[in-house]
Design a protein around this motif. Sequence first.
Motif, PDB file in Angstrom:
ATOM      1  N   ARG A 111      10.199   6.320 -32.963  1.00  0.00           N
ATOM      2  CA  ARG A 111       9.407   6.906 -34.059  1.00  0.00           C
ATOM      3  C   ARG A 111       8.907   5.821 -35.009  1.00  0.00           C
ATOM      4  O   ARG A 111       7.780   5.901 -35.516  1.00  0.00           O
ATOM      5  N   LEU A 114      13.933   6.508 -41.658  1.00  0.00           N
ATOM      6  CA  LEU A 114      12.483   6.681 -41.691  1.00  0.00           C
ATOM      7  C   LEU A 114      11.963   6.782 -43.121  1.00  0.00           C
ATOM      8  O   LEU A 114      10.864   6.310 -43.427  1.00  0.00           O
ATOM      9  N   ARG A 127      20.457   8.160 -30.686  1.00  0.00           N
ATOM     10  CA  ARG A 127      19.820   8.532 -31.947  1.00  0.00           C
ATOM     11  C   ARG A 127      19.067   7.351 -32.554  1.00  0.00           C
ATOM     12  O   ARG A 127      17.943   7.499 -33.050  1.00  0.00           O
ATOM     13  N   PRO A 159      18.585   9.253 -38.874  1.00  0.00           N
ATOM     14  CA  PRO A 159      17.147   9.017 -38.665  1.00  0.00           C
ATOM     15  C   PRO A 159      16.301   9.323 -39.892  1.00  0.00           C
ATOM     16  O   PRO A 159      15.380   8.559 -40.219  1.00  0.00           O
ATOM     17  N   GLU A 201      15.947   6.574 -30.368  1.00  0.00           N
ATOM     18  CA  GLU A 201      14.897   7.568 -30.615  1.00  0.00           C
ATOM     19  C   GLU A 201      14.224   7.313 -31.962  1.00  0.00           C
ATOM     20  O   GLU A 201      13.003   7.483 -32.103  1.00  0.00           O
ATOM     21  N   THR A 202      15.010   6.893 -32.936  1.00  0.00           N
ATOM     22  CA  THR A 202      14.444   6.529 -34.237  1.00  0.00           C
ATOM     23  C   THR A 202      13.555   5.302 -34.101  1.00  0.00           C
ATOM     24  O   THR A 202      12.493   5.211 -34.731  1.00  0.00           O
TER      25      THR A 202
END
Length: 381
Positions: free
Chosen positions: A240, A341, A233, A337, A236-237
């Motif tokens: 981004r 973000l 996780r 996430p 993947e963040t």
Amino acid sequence: MNTNLSTDKVLRILCVVGARPNFMKMAPIMQAFAALGPRVEAQLVHTGQHYDVAMNHQYFQALGIPDPDVNLEVGSGSHAQQTAEVMRRFEPALDDLAPSAVLVVGDVNSTIACALVAAKKGVPVIHVEAGLRSFDRAMPEEINRVLTDQLSDLLFTTEESGRANLLKEGIADERIHFVGNVMIDTLRLNLPRAVPAARIAADAGRRGFTDGGYSVLTLHRPSNVDDPAVLRRLLETAVRISERVPLIFPVHPRTRATIERFGLLPLLDRPTILLLPPMGYLEMLGLMKDARAVLTDSGGIQEETTALGTPCITLRENTERPITVDEGTNTIAGSDPATILAVLGDVLAGRGKAGRVPHFWDGRAAERIAAIVRDWLERRG
């Protein structure tokens, strides 16, 4: 100075380091003791808890730390194994050197191990960076902090919350001294020598990577890197994030091992992500200094970014350094996430925390520590 003390008595302080975060804290302390003259003798014990010889040498050389008087060469192991082995090897060194006091820093296994040996042998214990609390007993470092403070005779805090925590735990007020943050002593001294991020990227074959701004990521805590779901996780963040601002990721050896074991390395194969090996102190300082944001689970980096005025996003649910949130540039985001973000979005839009440098983070904490220790030992006779 107490002139009643015999002028030929040497005050010998045994200073203990074990892991790289200790090195940045001990460097100014050793220098401050040396500045007091020959009546104060600081000797250095390196337990070898962080056992990468080349990396250790790089840090010692960059920070001007003298070669250790004793190297215990403990190496890795479970928390119990490592703590026990430090104790076993430290005891004969303590007997041989016969110091007036043992000074420990931080919250690693070497800190509690050496403090425990000294306390059981009746040698006064001095703890630098006392009183920090995350109030999360699932963190091994929290156990080390609490127990070391209970064993210590003299406790130096980096922020006023440390005194309040210690008083609640029954520590006598006269043993507690608010002196500021020795990590910031090291940062201020070395900031002019920081290696620019552009040079680091160019040396890695990515010239121009930092030209439009960049972010920095560090991960090493078990709660983030040992669970494959959590680690995926976060990575993947990170991908981004890199789509919004290029990301430099110096990868801790333990973190790299888990990334590879869980088969997650291909996730990071992006032109907007620069993977680097562990950085030396001056290199890491350069990366943090000019970053648009730093994302981390490191306690020390929370402090350093506050001192630098760089926005910090902490990938944990808590912090033992609340002043970095209350007064500094730090925001606690956890591992969600959406939260991470959102905080990054505020930073990139210019709505991040401006913060201020806390009281006594002025580059002179080690001087205050050395003077108090000298006077305290002289009064003890």
